[in-house]
Motif scaffolding. Structure first.
Motif, mmCIF file in Angstrom:
data_model
loop_
_atom_site.group_PDB
_atom_site.id
_atom_site.type_symbol
_atom_site.label_atom_id
_atom_site.label_comp_id
_atom_site.label_asym_id
_atom_site.label_seq_id
_atom_site.Cartn_x
_atom_site.Cartn_y
_atom_site.Cartn_z
ATOM 1 N N SER A 129 4.099 5.835 -5.320
ATOM 2 C CA SER A 129 4.132 5.953 -6.782
ATOM 3 C C SER A 129 3.055 6.913 -7.280
ATOM 4 O O SER A 129 3.309 7.740 -8.164
ATOM 5 N N GLU A 188 0.834 -1.201 0.000
ATOM 6 C CA GLU A 188 0.000 0.000 0.000
ATOM 7 C C GLU A 188 0.877 1.261 0.000
ATOM 8 O O GLU A 188 0.615 2.213 -0.741
ATOM 9 N N GLN A 196 3.959 1.547 -1.136
ATOM 10 C CA GLN A 196 4.605 1.684 -2.440
ATOM 11 C C GLN A 196 3.643 2.228 -3.482
ATOM 12 O O GLN A 196 4.005 3.080 -4.287
ATOM 13 N N GLU A 197 2.400 1.751 -3.458
ATOM 14 C CA GLU A 197 1.400 2.254 -4.408
ATOM 15 C C GLU A 197 1.106 3.729 -4.151
ATOM 16 O O GLU A 197 1.023 4.522 -5.091
#
Length: 171
Positions: free
Chosen positions: A112, A106, A108-109
């Motif tokens: 990004s 979560e 990392q998303e």
């Protein structure tokens, strides 16, 4: 449909008028990567992003540390624990590992997504500065990506960077 007998006349007409149009055209080039990387907006966005993610990174490290402590306890005290205690500790470790893995994905998303949002905003600011410069300098065409060579004489990158700096200071 153009008649085949008129085609050579049309091509000659286009060919002879092209140099006149080209002589009046002003062309510039920017190195988009350099403009972005040297803009104060890029540095500010990077610092803001780092600040946003720092707390979540600390929380994830703390979760990992807790799991490590529980695993060390399991290795150290496991042989001395009752079957129920051992089972509870193993289940707790697995549960925490799953939650940590989910939180990392979560994170990392989200990272990004936020990075893309900031980049999109910066690209828009660069584009606005380029258009403003083109209008003021009466430049007809500004190229960026895919240019194999351009001379310093038509490189507008420094001017765009300076405009971005001015906009950043005036915020």
């Amino acid at each position: 449909m153009i008649r085949s007998s008129l085609l050579p006349l049309l091509l000659v007409s286009i060919a002879t008028s092209a140099p006149i149009v080209a002589a009046e055209m002003r062309i510039g080039v920017i190195d988009a990567n350099r403009v972005v990387e040297q803009s104060p907006q890029y540095e500010a966005a990077g610092a803001a992003l780092q600040q946003e993610v720092a707390e979540r990174e600390r929380a994830l490290r703390a979760q990992q540390d807790e799991i490590t402590k529980l695993q060390q306890r399991l290795e150290r005290d496991g042989p001395l624990m009752s079957e129920d205690e051992l089972q509870r500790l193993q289940n707790d470790i697995r549960s925490r590992q799953r939650r940590l893995k989910y939180a990392q994905v979560e994170f990392q998303e989200d990272f990004s997504l936020r990075q893309n949002e900031l980049r999109t905003k910066l690209v828009k600011q660069v584009q606005e500065a380029v258009v403003e410069l083109a209008n003021e300098e009466q430049i007809d065409l500004i190229l960026s990506e895919g240019v194999v060579y351009f001379s310093d004489r038509i490189d507008l990158s420094d001017q765009v960077i300076e405009r971005l700096r001015e906009r950043f200071r005036s915020r």
